[in-house]
Every structure is written in structure tokens, then in C-alpha cells.
Design a protein around this motif. Structure first.
Motif: not given
Length: 548
Positions: A298-316, A327-336
Motif C-alpha cells: 500500500d502507500y502508507f509510507s506516503i500518506c495516512p490515506s494509504h490508498f492515496l485517496l484525497d478528501a474528495d475520494g479521488t486518487f490524488c 487535504c489531510l485535516p479533512r480527509n476521512p479515508h484510510g487511517f487518517t
């Protein structure tokens, strides 16, 4: 109030919370839910998005009158800005499909006890609560006659709890030495991995088995969500032990005098304070001289949204840091929701691990490129190896082309949001609105509402059952609706091995391989009409290529 709900498990440790349960409205479907921490006076201190809409056939069996009960399950994992106080209120709030709000308050005695002092009695309390939860689930499963599911769930959830705290250093050293049946010092390997299931766990277990078959001892550092605590598994050819840890840093002292042959980072998704894992592994490498391998599941080392989905649910696609910062403070995806810091601090924590790795194993070129995009400044490109997984568990066969009187779209897997559940729901809705003759079959489970006259689901399946299930379903074309850049995609490989026409979006490993596949197509759009048009074109091209 038309909401029916139950809170099944709630566990809190410091600022972190884990919660499971179910909630549905008798008149409308649930659109979104959040867990709110509320101060006296009504100010919301923090919000944790709930992963809602989980399939709960057991709840549906008890509440058959209400269609919305089928997708009533929810899970919450996250951290509050501060530790909850006795004067606070905990509530579940959200929006229904018909526009109404839903709000239920969790009784204070139900959740405040979860902050008991960490220790023996706290672990006992957690165990009793977990046992109560699975006892209730068991009764529901028995009521619906699904005894096989009951046996699997109870054995999996109750058999893997920590057995005891980590022994004192002398006892710990004696235990590790005692794992060699010939009395020597067995080779020891350390693996970091979650316990959420899926391909990463299967890969880890194969690695564990390989080491154990050679007589080695394997230590697996993982995270036990039900107790919100790290756990260390010790596996040898003769024994399997499970120890609870107060923190992952205990491992540094425990292994101070223990040589390690290798350290493997599989993934730390779901770990509380996961940003501390890189420093721990680098220190263990320096302390032991072990070879360090980082795996890109996965991409956990890059972002806590480990599928690289942004706050709008789209690949960033890993934008500039200024965009990530917003993006990060309002991102509900992954384990943010488990991480309260900024993206710069996150990358600074993981960069030393990427830089120290002897080998970085990617399972597709696309995932290796994304890692280069994030860590090009510290990454030694010579460390990256691209080695796709091997899929050798399917019996070699070619699925017969089905009769063309029914156009059936096949989808495989546990289809949550990142796997494209909303794409599938919108596709089913579009077929329904247009009065189309297409039908959708999900071999697995869809974590979303879809019209049952358009879409049907098989439920859980095993890999070896897949060819027969596809053939029985009369599937015309396969669709991989995933909206994140998957690092490999076993489903894509399985479908191609079965010589089936298949389509996916232009993302990650599936597109990388399907683009080169004679019966594959990379879809240009996620719009339902475009998807249907291209799936029909793929079916026509496949049919014409088979004509004599």
C-alpha cells in the motif's frame, strides 16, 4: 426517532478509539455517519468518520421488514484531539438518503468505563466485552442457520488475543533460545504487519511459513484493535505465542541482545502512532545488523490515506505538499483519523525507513513510480525491485463464452469504497433508470446499497471456487471498479488467467497489466454510460474474435 441501533464494541486508550456496531433508519438509508465528542454546552471537540454501510445479514435476519438493515454495520477507528472527560458526551450523527439528520447519544456508562487503567483488570474487561459482542453475533448467526460462518468468526476473533504481557528480559531471552529443538540459537526474523486480512496478511503468512519450515523463529509485530495495543507474535515450528506490549518501543530493549537475520516491513496500517514504527525499525537494523526489506502493499509510507485517496475520494497522484497540507485535516479515508499531525511530519518520519532499506520490493512498476515521486530525494533507486506476485492456485482452465441473451457484468471481491463500491452502485442505478437489460453479479460482497433486481451477490468465496462461480453466473465481461492505484490486484491476474474479457480504470497495477492483455480495456471514464458503452464494445470484440 426512527433509528434502530446497537453499539457492540467500544474500546478507548488515551485519545484513540475503536468502535463497532450497527445502525439503520426504518424509513431511509444511511448516507454517512460520524462519531462525535461533544463538550457540555454542545461544542463538538472532534469527529471521527465511521466506515458505515457494512453488510450485516445477521441484523437483516432479525429485522427483515427493513431493507436498510442489510447494510447497517459500522466501524470507527480514530483519535480525538484530546482525551475524553467524564463530562463529555459521545454521539453518532449523520445524514440519511431522504435528507433527514440522524443522531443517537451513547450512554455515558457504556463508554466511560473503557478508559479503565491499563493493566490486568483492564485486559480482563476488554476480554469480557469482546466475548459478549461475539456471543451476540453468534446468536444472530445461529438464528439464520449459518453455522460455518459462526465457527469461523468466533474462532478467528477469540483465538488470537494476547495471552500474556511480554516476559522480563531474562525470561524473554530464555524463551527465544528455547525455540530451537536442538538447544542452539535459532535464526530470528522480525515482520511488521496488520491484522486486517487480505493479500498483505496472506503474503506475511507465506513468509512466516517459509522461515518456520527452515527452523527459524519469527516475530510478528502487529496491532490488536480490540484492545488498542501492540502485540508480538512468536512463531516457531513447535509453538505460537502472543504477547501484549504497552508500546512498540518495548521491542528495542527486548531484542537488545538478540541477533536478527532480517527485518521485513509488510505494513503498519491500523497501528496507533504508526509514525513511530520507521524509527523503531531503523534502530533495530542498526542494533542488530539485520537486512531491512520494505514491501509496497500500500502507500502508507506516503500518506495516512494509504490508498492515496484525497478528501474528495479521488486518487490524488501525490500532489505538491501545499495541496497535501490542505487535504489531510479533512480527509476521512484510510487511517487518517489516527494521525493528528501534518503531512511534512509524516513524510519526515518515514523517509529514514525508505532511505535505510536494503531492498524495497514493489509488485508493480506503477507503485514503484509513486514511491519515487514521494521520496526521490532519499531513495536509492538500486534498492527497488519490481517483482509481481505469483498466482498459482487456480486450476488452468478457460471459462466457456456464455450465451449472449443476457449481458452480465462480473465483479470480484469485497467491494468497499476504495474498491469502487460507489462506481458499482451508480452503474446499477443507471441501468435501473434506463430500463437496461444488463445485470451485475458480485462474486463476493458489495459494501453499498444497490437494487437487487439489477445486482446480486454471492457472498464470501474461496479463490479455488472462483472459476466455477464465474461460469455459473454466466458473466459476459469482468469489471475491476477499483478507484485507487492498486499495487498488484490478484483479481486482475485471476481473471486474465481464466482468459476472460476484463476492464479497469487507468490506475495502478491493473491498468499496467490489462493494457497489455488482448481481451482487456482501460476505461476512459467513471461515468456509468461510458462504462456500459465500453463494456459492450469489449464484449463485441471478444465475441467476434471467437467466431470461426
Amino acid at each position: 426517532m426512527t433509528a434502530i441501533w446497537e453499539l457492540e464494541v467500544i474500546q478507548q486508550r488515551e485519545t484513540t478509539v475503536f468502535m463497532t456496531g450497527w445502525l439503520f433508519d426504518t424509513r431511509s438509508r444511511t448516507e454517512e455517519l460520524e462519531l462525535e465528542l461533544v463538550e457540555p454546552g454542545g461544542r463538538v471537540v472532534g469527529r471521527i468518520p465511521l466506515a458505515a454501510g457494512k453488510p450485516r445479514p445477521d441484523v437483516k435476519a432479525v429485522h427483515p421488514r427493513y431493507p436498510s438493515s442489510l447494510h447497517s454495520g459500522f466501524v470507527a477507528v480514530g483519535a480525538w484531539p484530546r482525551r475524553p472527560r467524564s463530562s463529555d458526551q459521545l454521539r453518532i450523527a449523520g445524514q440519511l438518503e431522504d435528507g433527514r439528520a440522524v443522531e443517537v447519544t451513547i450512554a455515558s456508562e457504556r463508554w466511560q468505563g473503557a478508559f479503565a487503567t491499563q493493566g490486568r483488570w483492564h485486559r480482563l474487561l476488554i476480554g469480557l466485552r469482546t466475548l459478549r459482542y461475539y456471543a451476540r453475533r453468534a446468536l444472530l448467526l445461529v438464528a439464520t442457520g449459518r453455522f460455518g460462518s459462526l465457527r469461523e468468526k468466533v474462532s478467528r476473533q477469540l483465538a488470537d488475543r494476547p495471552q500474556a504481557p511480554l516476559p522480563t528480559p531474562p525470561a524473554w531471552q530464555a524463551l527465544l533460545k528455547g525455540t530451537d529443538p536442538e538447544g542452539g540459537d535459532p535464526e530470528t526474523h522480525l515482520i511488521v504487519d496488520h491484522r486486517l486480512g487480505g493479500g498483505a496478511n496472506q503474503y506475511r503468512q507465506r513468509l512466516v511459513d517459509e522461515h518456520r519450515d527452515r527452523g527459524a523463529t519469527v516475530l510478528v509485530l502487529t496491532f490488536h484493535l480490540a484492545s488498542l495495543s501492540p502485540m508480538l507474535l512468536v512463531e516457531t515450528a513447535r509453538k505460537r505465542l502472543r504477547f501484549s506490549l504497552e508500546s512498540t518501543s518495548e521491542l528495542l530493549d527486548a531484542l537488545a541482545d538478540q541477533p536478527l537475520a532480517s527485518i521485513t516491513y509488510n505494513t503498519a496500517v491500523s497501528f496507533s502512532q504508526a509514525e513511530s514504527i520507521p524509527a523503531l525499525l531503523v534502530a533495530l537494523k542498526q542494533q542488530s545488523g539485520a537486512r531491512l526489506t520494505v514491501l509496497l502493499h500500500d502507500y502508507f509510507s506516503i500518506c495516512p490515506s494509504h490508498f492515496l485517496l484525497d478528501a474528495d475520494g479521488t486518487f490524488c497522484n501525490i500532489p505538491d505538499l501545499a495541496t497535501c497540507r490542505r487535504c489531510l485535516p479533512r480527509n476521512p479515508h484510510g487511517f487518517t483519523t489516527l494521525y493528528g499531525g501534518d503531512i511534512e511530519t509524516w513524510r519526515q518520519a518515514w523517509a529514514p525507513l525508505i532511505g535505510a532499506a536494503d531492498t524495497i520490493l514493489a509488485f508493480s512498476e506503477s507503485s514503484a513510480q509513486l514511491l519515487r515521486r514521494a521520496y526521490g530525494a532519499v531513495l536509492d533507486d538500486r534498492a527497488i525491485q519490481v517483482r509481481p506476485h505469483t498466482v498459482n492456485y487456480l486450476q488452468a482452465r478457460r471459462i466457456p463464452w456464455p450465451a449472449q441473451d443476457q449481458f452480465t457484468i462480473g465483479i470480484v471481491g469485497q467491494i468497499g469504497f476504495h474498491k469502487g463500491s460507489e462506481v458499482v452502485r451508480q452503474l446499477a442505478d443507471a441501468i435501473k433508470r434506463a430500463g437496461g437489460q444488463e445485470r451485475i453479479v458480485v462474486i463476493g460482497t458489495l459494501e453499498s446499497h444497490a437494487d437487487p433486481t439489477i445486482l446480486r451477490q454471492s457472498g464470501p468465496y474461496t479463490h479455488t471456487e472462483l472459476p466455477a462461480l464465474i461460469e455459473q453466473s454466466g458473466i459476459t465481461v469482468m469489471l475491476i471498479p477499483s478507484i485507487w492505484p492498486e499495487t498488484f490486484s490478484f483479481v486482475a491476474e485471476e481473471v486474465m488467467q481464466l482468459d476472460l474479457p476484463v476492464a479497469c480504470f487507468d490506475l495502478g497495477a491493473p491498468a499496467e497489466r490489462i493494457r497489455r492483455y488482448a481481451k482487456g480495456i482501460v476505461l476512459p471514464s467513471r461515468e456509468p454510460d461510458s462504462i456500459l458503452e465500453n463494456l459492450h464494445r469489449l464484449a463485441d470484440e471478444t465475441a467476434s474474435s471467437r467466431d470461426p
